[in-house]
Design a protein around this motif. Structure first.
Motif, PDB file in Angstrom:
ATOM      1  N   LEU A  26       0.832  -1.204   0.000  1.00 41.47           N
ATOM      2  CA  LEU A  26       0.000   0.000   0.000  1.00 41.47           C
ATOM      3  C   LEU A  26       0.867   1.254   0.000  1.00 41.47           C
ATOM      4  CD1 LEU A  26      -2.809   1.365   0.264  1.00 41.47           C
ATOM      5  CD2 LEU A  26      -2.477   1.227   2.726  1.00 41.47           C
ATOM      6  N   LEU A  27       1.894   1.266   0.842  1.00 36.37           N
ATOM      7  CA  LEU A  27       2.786   2.426   0.896  1.00 36.37           C
ATOM      8  C   LEU A  27       3.547   2.603  -0.420  1.00 36.37           C
ATOM      9  CD1 LEU A  27       4.098   1.938   4.515  1.00 36.37           C
ATOM     10  CD2 LEU A  27       2.596   3.773   3.720  1.00 36.37           C
ATOM     11  N   ILE A  31       3.444   5.944  -2.754  1.00 35.16           N
ATOM     12  CA  ILE A  31       4.679   6.612  -3.176  1.00 35.16           C
ATOM     13  C   ILE A  31       4.757   6.662  -4.701  1.00 35.16           C
ATOM     14  CG2 ILE A  31       7.203   6.407  -3.189  1.00 35.16           C
ATOM     15  CD1 ILE A  31       6.831   5.187  -0.280  1.00 35.16           C
ATOM     16  N   ASP A  32       4.486   5.531  -5.357  1.00 37.69           N
ATOM     17  CA  ASP A  32       4.521   5.480  -6.821  1.00 37.69           C
ATOM     18  C   ASP A  32       3.497   6.417  -7.453  1.00 37.69           C
ATOM     19  OD1 ASP A  32       6.583   3.644  -6.758  1.00 37.69           O
ATOM     20  OD2 ASP A  32       5.283   1.902  -7.151  1.00 37.69           O
ATOM     21  N   ASP A  36       4.312   9.317 -10.044  1.00 33.28           N
ATOM     22  CA  ASP A  36       3.663   9.340 -11.357  1.00 33.28           C
ATOM     23  C   ASP A  36       2.949  10.653 -11.629  1.00 33.28           C
ATOM     24  OD1 ASP A  36       4.566   6.768 -11.816  1.00 33.28           O
ATOM     25  OD2 ASP A  36       2.629   5.804 -11.386  1.00 33.28           O
ATOM     26  N   ASP A  37       2.464  11.289 -10.571  1.00 32.43           N
ATOM     27  CA  ASP A  37       1.777  12.579 -10.693  1.00 32.43           C
ATOM     28  C   ASP A  37       2.729  13.766 -10.579  1.00 32.43           C
ATOM     29  OD1 ASP A  37      -0.632  11.219 -10.966  1.00 32.43           O
ATOM     30  OD2 ASP A  37      -1.174  11.433  -8.841  1.00 32.43           O
ATOM     31  N   ASP A  38       4.036  13.495 -10.671  1.00 30.45           N
ATOM     32  CA  ASP A  38       5.076  14.528 -10.534  1.00 30.45           C
ATOM     33  C   ASP A  38       4.974  15.287  -9.221  1.00 30.45           C
ATOM     34  OD1 ASP A  38       6.380  14.003 -12.963  1.00 30.45           O
ATOM     35  OD2 ASP A  38       4.925  15.221 -14.069  1.00 30.45           O
ATOM     36  N   GLU A  39       4.609  14.567  -8.163  1.00 30.55           N
ATOM     37  CA  GLU A  39       4.517  15.147  -6.830  1.00 30.55           C
ATOM     38  C   GLU A  39       5.557  14.493  -5.938  1.00 30.55           C
ATOM     39  OE1 GLU A  39       0.533  14.407  -5.533  1.00 30.55           O
ATOM     40  OE2 GLU A  39      -0.339  15.687  -7.065  1.00 30.55           O
ATOM     41  N   TRP A  44       5.446  10.922   5.505  1.00 29.83           N
ATOM     42  CA  TRP A  44       4.992   9.860   6.409  1.00 29.83           C
ATOM     43  C   TRP A  44       5.057   8.500   5.725  1.00 29.83           C
ATOM     44  CZ3 TRP A  44       1.060   6.445   5.540  1.00 29.83           C
ATOM     45  CH2 TRP A  44       0.160   6.742   4.519  1.00 29.83           C
ATOM     46  N   ALA A  45       4.711   8.452   4.430  1.00 34.84           N
ATOM     47  CA  ALA A  45       4.709   7.181   3.703  1.00 34.84           C
ATOM     48  C   ALA A  45       6.137   6.695   3.466  1.00 34.84           C
ATOM     49  CB  ALA A  45       3.955   7.328   2.384  1.00 34.84           C
TER      50      ALA A  45
END
Length: 108
Positions: A26-27, A31-32, A36-39, A44-45
């Protein structure tokens, strides 16, 4: 004179191998998705992902990490795409963390 910063509450939680796997996956997805969203992935993750990777089944989480993991895991296990085994193990993680959070809050 300033007062000292309050210590961050932590929770030591022991997870089975299957529970660790569901939380880890899930983490990794959180993160992925951010990448992928360029963020920037949530701190925390990332921190919790590393803690799970470094741990031996027992993980120390801050109250913030515990609450965020409960929220993310609840959304995942309540979704229609989660495999049955993930629902079982993910729900156990949520229950264990909620018990820890509630017991700490009742002591205050």
């Amino acid at each position: 004179m300033t007062s000292p910063q309050p210590e961050t509450e932590t929770y030591e939680v022991t997870l089975s191998t299957d529970e660790q796997w569901v939380a880890h996956a899930l983490l990794a997805s959180e993160i992925d998705d951010a990448i992928d969203d360029d963020e920037t992935p949530p701190a925390w993750a990332l921190e919790l992902f590393d803690a799970l990777e470094d741990g031996d089944g027992t993980t120390v989480l801050t109250s913030y990490q515990a609450r965020r993991l409960v929220d993310a895991m609840t959304a995942y296990v309540d979704g229609s795409d989660a495999p049955e085994q993930d629902v079982v193990h993910g729900s156990a993680v949520v229950e264990r963390l909620e018990d820890r959070l509630e017991s700490r809050e009742s002591m205050q």
